[in-house]
Scaffold this motif. Structure first.
Motif, PDB file in Angstrom:
ATOM      1  N   ASP A  20       1.034   0.563 -14.272  1.00  0.00           N
ATOM      2  CA  ASP A  20       2.149   1.401 -14.722  1.00  0.00           C
ATOM      3  C   ASP A  20       3.080   1.735 -13.560  1.00  0.00           C
ATOM      4  N   HIS A  21       2.509   2.061 -12.417  1.00  0.00           N
ATOM      5  CA  HIS A  21       3.347   2.413 -11.265  1.00  0.00           C
ATOM      6  C   HIS A  21       4.116   1.193 -10.771  1.00  0.00           C
ATOM      7  N   ALA A  22       3.475   0.026 -10.766  1.00  0.00           N
ATOM      8  CA  ALA A  22       4.164  -1.199 -10.341  1.00  0.00           C
ATOM      9  C   ALA A  22       5.355  -1.482 -11.245  1.00  0.00           C
ATOM     10  N   ALA A  23       5.204  -1.218 -12.537  1.00  0.00           N
ATOM     11  CA  ALA A  23       6.304  -1.435 -13.475  1.00  0.00           C
ATOM     12  C   ALA A  23       7.469  -0.489 -13.185  1.00  0.00           C
ATOM     13  N   LYS A  24       7.176   0.738 -12.777  1.00  0.00           N
ATOM     14  CA  LYS A  24       8.232   1.705 -12.463  1.00  0.00           C
ATOM     15  C   LYS A  24       8.989   1.311 -11.196  1.00  0.00           C
ATOM     16  N   VAL A  25       8.271   0.790 -10.203  1.00  0.00           N
ATOM     17  CA  VAL A  25       8.923   0.367  -8.956  1.00  0.00           C
ATOM     18  C   VAL A  25       9.772  -0.876  -9.196  1.00  0.00           C
ATOM     19  N   ALA A  26       9.359  -1.718 -10.132  1.00  0.00           N
ATOM     20  CA  ALA A  26      10.055  -2.990 -10.366  1.00  0.00           C
ATOM     21  C   ALA A  26      11.526  -2.803 -10.681  1.00  0.00           C
ATOM     22  N   VAL A  27      11.869  -1.751 -11.389  1.00  0.00           N
ATOM     23  CA  VAL A  27      13.268  -1.559 -11.787  1.00  0.00           C
ATOM     24  C   VAL A  27      14.152  -1.203 -10.599  1.00  0.00           C
ATOM     25  N   GLU A  85       0.835  -1.205   0.000  1.00  0.00           N
ATOM     26  CA  GLU A  85       0.000   0.000   0.000  1.00  0.00           C
ATOM     27  C   GLU A  85       0.871   1.258   0.000  1.00  0.00           C
ATOM     28  N   ARG A  86       1.919   1.250   0.815  1.00  0.00           N
ATOM     29  CA  ARG A  86       2.794   2.431   0.927  1.00  0.00           C
ATOM     30  C   ARG A  86       3.417   2.794  -0.416  1.00  0.00           C
ATOM     31  N   LEU A  87       3.847   1.782  -1.148  1.00  0.00           N
ATOM     32  CA  LEU A  87       4.480   2.021  -2.443  1.00  0.00           C
ATOM     33  C   LEU A  87       3.472   2.200  -3.576  1.00  0.00           C
ATOM     34  N   ASN A  88       2.198   1.982  -3.259  1.00  0.00           N
ATOM     35  CA  ASN A  88       1.119   2.112  -4.239  1.00  0.00           C
ATOM     36  C   ASN A  88       1.320   1.177  -5.430  1.00  0.00           C
ATOM     37  N   ILE A  89       1.739  -0.052  -5.118  1.00  0.00           N
ATOM     38  CA  ILE A  89       1.899  -1.067  -6.158  1.00  0.00           C
ATOM     39  C   ILE A  89       0.846  -2.162  -6.012  1.00  0.00           C
ATOM     40  N   GLY A  90      -0.138  -1.911  -5.171  1.00  0.00           N
ATOM     41  CA  GLY A  90      -1.193  -2.878  -4.970  1.00  0.00           C
ATOM     42  C   GLY A  90      -2.049  -2.525  -3.783  1.00  0.00           C
ATOM     43  N   ALA A 100     -10.410  -9.733   1.460  1.00  0.00           N
ATOM     44  CA  ALA A 100     -10.982 -10.577   0.418  1.00  0.00           C
ATOM     45  C   ALA A 100     -10.823  -9.880  -0.925  1.00  0.00           C
ATOM     46  N   VAL A 101     -10.928 -10.658  -1.976  1.00  0.00           N
ATOM     47  CA  VAL A 101     -10.836 -10.086  -3.319  1.00  0.00           C
ATOM     48  C   VAL A 101     -12.246  -9.760  -3.804  1.00  0.00           C
ATOM     49  N   THR A 102     -12.495  -8.490  -3.979  1.00  0.00           N
ATOM     50  CA  THR A 102     -13.750  -8.038  -4.559  1.00  0.00           C
ATOM     51  C   THR A 102     -13.465  -7.429  -5.923  1.00  0.00           C
ATOM     52  N   THR A 103     -14.535  -7.226  -6.678  1.00  0.00           N
ATOM     53  CA  THR A 103     -14.363  -6.591  -7.989  1.00  0.00           C
ATOM     54  C   THR A 103     -13.744  -5.219  -7.841  1.00  0.00           C
ATOM     55  N   GLU A 104     -14.158  -4.478  -6.792  1.00  0.00           N
ATOM     56  CA  GLU A 104     -13.644  -3.120  -6.598  1.00  0.00           C
ATOM     57  C   GLU A 104     -12.154  -3.133  -6.259  1.00  0.00           C
ATOM     58  N   VAL A 105     -11.761  -4.030  -5.352  1.00  0.00           N
ATOM     59  CA  VAL A 105     -10.346  -4.108  -4.963  1.00  0.00           C
ATOM     60  C   VAL A 105      -9.489  -4.522  -6.151  1.00  0.00           C
ATOM     61  N   LEU A 106      -9.943  -5.507  -6.905  1.00  0.00           N
ATOM     62  CA  LEU A 106      -9.171  -5.956  -8.054  1.00  0.00           C
ATOM     63  C   LEU A 106      -9.074  -4.864  -9.112  1.00  0.00           C
ATOM     64  N   ALA A 107     -10.163  -4.145  -9.333  1.00  0.00           N
ATOM     65  CA  ALA A 107     -10.138  -3.056 -10.317  1.00  0.00           C
ATOM     66  C   ALA A 107      -9.151  -1.973  -9.896  1.00  0.00           C
ATOM     67  N   GLU A 108      -9.133  -1.640  -8.600  1.00  0.00           N
ATOM     68  CA  GLU A 108      -8.174  -0.648  -8.103  1.00  0.00           C
ATOM     69  C   GLU A 108      -6.746  -1.105  -8.332  1.00  0.00           C
ATOM     70  N   ALA A 109      -6.479  -2.378  -8.023  1.00  0.00           N
ATOM     71  CA  ALA A 109      -5.126  -2.905  -8.194  1.00  0.00           C
ATOM     72  C   ALA A 109      -4.695  -2.863  -9.655  1.00  0.00           C
ATOM     73  N   LEU A 110      -5.572  -3.243 -10.550  1.00  0.00           N
ATOM     74  CA  LEU A 110      -5.224  -3.261 -11.970  1.00  0.00           C
ATOM     75  C   LEU A 110      -4.876  -1.880 -12.493  1.00  0.00           C
ATOM     76  N   GLN A 111      -5.421  -0.851 -11.879  1.00  0.00           N
ATOM     77  CA  GLN A 111      -5.110   0.528 -12.299  1.00  0.00           C
ATOM     78  C   GLN A 111      -3.689   0.941 -11.941  1.00  0.00           C
ATOM     79  N   LEU A 112      -3.013   0.128 -11.128  1.00  0.00           N
ATOM     80  CA  LEU A 112      -1.670   0.479 -10.654  1.00  0.00           C
ATOM     81  C   LEU A 112      -0.573  -0.191 -11.479  1.00  0.00           C
TER      82      LEU A 112
END
Length: 385
Positions: A361-368, A337-342, A347-359
């Motif tokens: 691009d940011h997850a890709a930037k942190v990966a490097v 959550e702190r790094l905003n990569i997920g 539980a996994v809800t449609t809303e939580v999964l949709a929020e995660a999927l929006q991240l």
């Protein structure tokens, strides 16, 4: 040099200590690894000398026990560790304890005059005024002021005290003096932190050795069935709970949430033996897998929040949803959550999964920024002791 690397934990501990052992062997050292029997194939498959300790964890964790039975099993575990580690150590130059509950390793190191290094795989398993301790026995401490955090740490000290008499009896057989504080004895005078400095930095006080996470370089191919599934459509959502005993409806909810968003699912059965509720072609159930290869081809990764899985998901550059169950998993959910990569969720809800999927691009930037050389860094430092 001669090394003994030891753990008594689940795959979250066995995987990184195996990575360390592989690096040590590649650098020309003699390496033995002690771990629960569940991980013999993992260790020997990487060419490392393996010695089992304790019961098969997968079976043991499925059996409910009373507090008295649990205490008896814990005391027997201490005795078993002393027996196995003493025999396996031989004349090792360095003994490395990976993860908590390593009651014998430091004592055996003392008895043979070897160096001892304790390594944690998560910052919040080491005492600090800047974070609360990990969850224990269903209690999840909440971060507070430095004074409140230290009070949490003091209250948790008694979890280690039950084994003091057994530990001291075993130390006496080795000709060693008794110890008073079991936790501080296990952690040693200068513990190491084998966690990625971006995902899980050490907050202080003081400096410690932070090597980066100990990761294997997994070259195993994906199964033909899984590879064909991945090739046959858009990147799927991965769902797996590793060695956790998740309820079957957790997997069902995750599949439903993904389907509502038009996403396919790869379900890893894990120790909970999770199953799909139907045989529709948009889902596939798998067993053991090369997570490094699979995660790079996923749209999102839903998991239990183990240190290794969190790091592998972050390095893959994919957003993740952490479903914490115990111990350090709540910490890793907070770091995601702190790094905003997920997201971290119950539980996994449609809303939580949709929020995660929006991240994504940011997850890709942190990966490097995620280091993959932690095991090599640790091996080289150990050889310099």
């Amino acid at each position: 040099m001669r090394f003994l690397v030891s753990t008594i934990g689940s795959r979250g501990e066995a995987q990184p200590v195996t990575a360390l052992a592989v690096r040590l062997k590649e650098l020309g050292n003699d390496v033995k690894l002690v771990a629960p029997p569940d991980f013999e194939e993992l260790v020997t498959g990487n060419g490392i000398d393996f010695t089992p300790v304790g019961p098969n964890l997968r079976n043991a964790t499925a059996v409910k026990t009373t507090p008295d039975e649990l205490r008896g099993l814990a005391e027997e575990s201490v005795r078993e560790q002393f027996r196995v580690v003493t025999k396996a150590a031989g004349q090792a130059d360095v003994l490395v304890a990976g993860g908590a509950l390593q009651h014998a390793t430091r004592s055996v190191a003392e008895s043979i005059g070897a160096h001892y290094v304790y390594a944690s795989f998560c910052a919040n398993t080491l005492p600090s005024p800047h974070h609360a301790p990990p969850a224990m026995l269903g209690r999840v401490p909440v971060n507070g002021t430095p004074e409140e955090n230290l009070a949490h740490w003091d209250r948790q000290r008694h979890y280690f005290a039950f084994s003091r008499d057994t530990l001291n009896a075993e130390r006496a057989t080795l000709g060693l003096d008794p110890i008073d504080d079991v936790r501080d004895h296990i952690f040693g005078d200068a513990p190491w932190l084998a966690a990625d400095p971006v995902l899980g930095p050490w907050p202080g006080p003081g400096e410690l050795v932070q090597t980066g996470a100990w990761l294997t370089d997994d070259q195993r191919p994906l199964s033909p069935e899984l590879a064909a599934f991945l090739d046959d459509g858009e990147p799927p959502v991965y769902f797996g709970l590793g060695s956790m005993r998740g309820a079957p409806d957790v997997a069902r909810d995750a599949v439903e949430a993904a389907r509502k968003l038009g996403k396919r699912v790869v379900l890893q059965r894990g120790w909970a033996d999770l199953k799909l509720t139907d045989d529709a072609p948009d889902c596939i159930a798998i067993g053991e897998v090369n997570q490094q290869a699979l995660f790079r081809r996923a749209a999102a990764i839903v998991h239990h929040g183990g240190a290794g899985t969190t790091t592998t998901a972050a390095a893959a550059g994919r957003p993740q949803i952490v479903l914490p169950h115990m111990y350090d998993q709540y910490y890793w959910g907070g770091q995601v959550e702190r790094l905003n990569i997920g997201r971290s969720a119950n539980a996994v809800t449609t809303e939580v999964l949709a929020e995660a999927l929006q991240l994504s691009d940011h997850a890709a930037k942190v990966a490097v920024q995620v280091r993959t050389d932690g095991a090599r860094v640790a091996a080289e430092r150990l050889m310099a002791l």
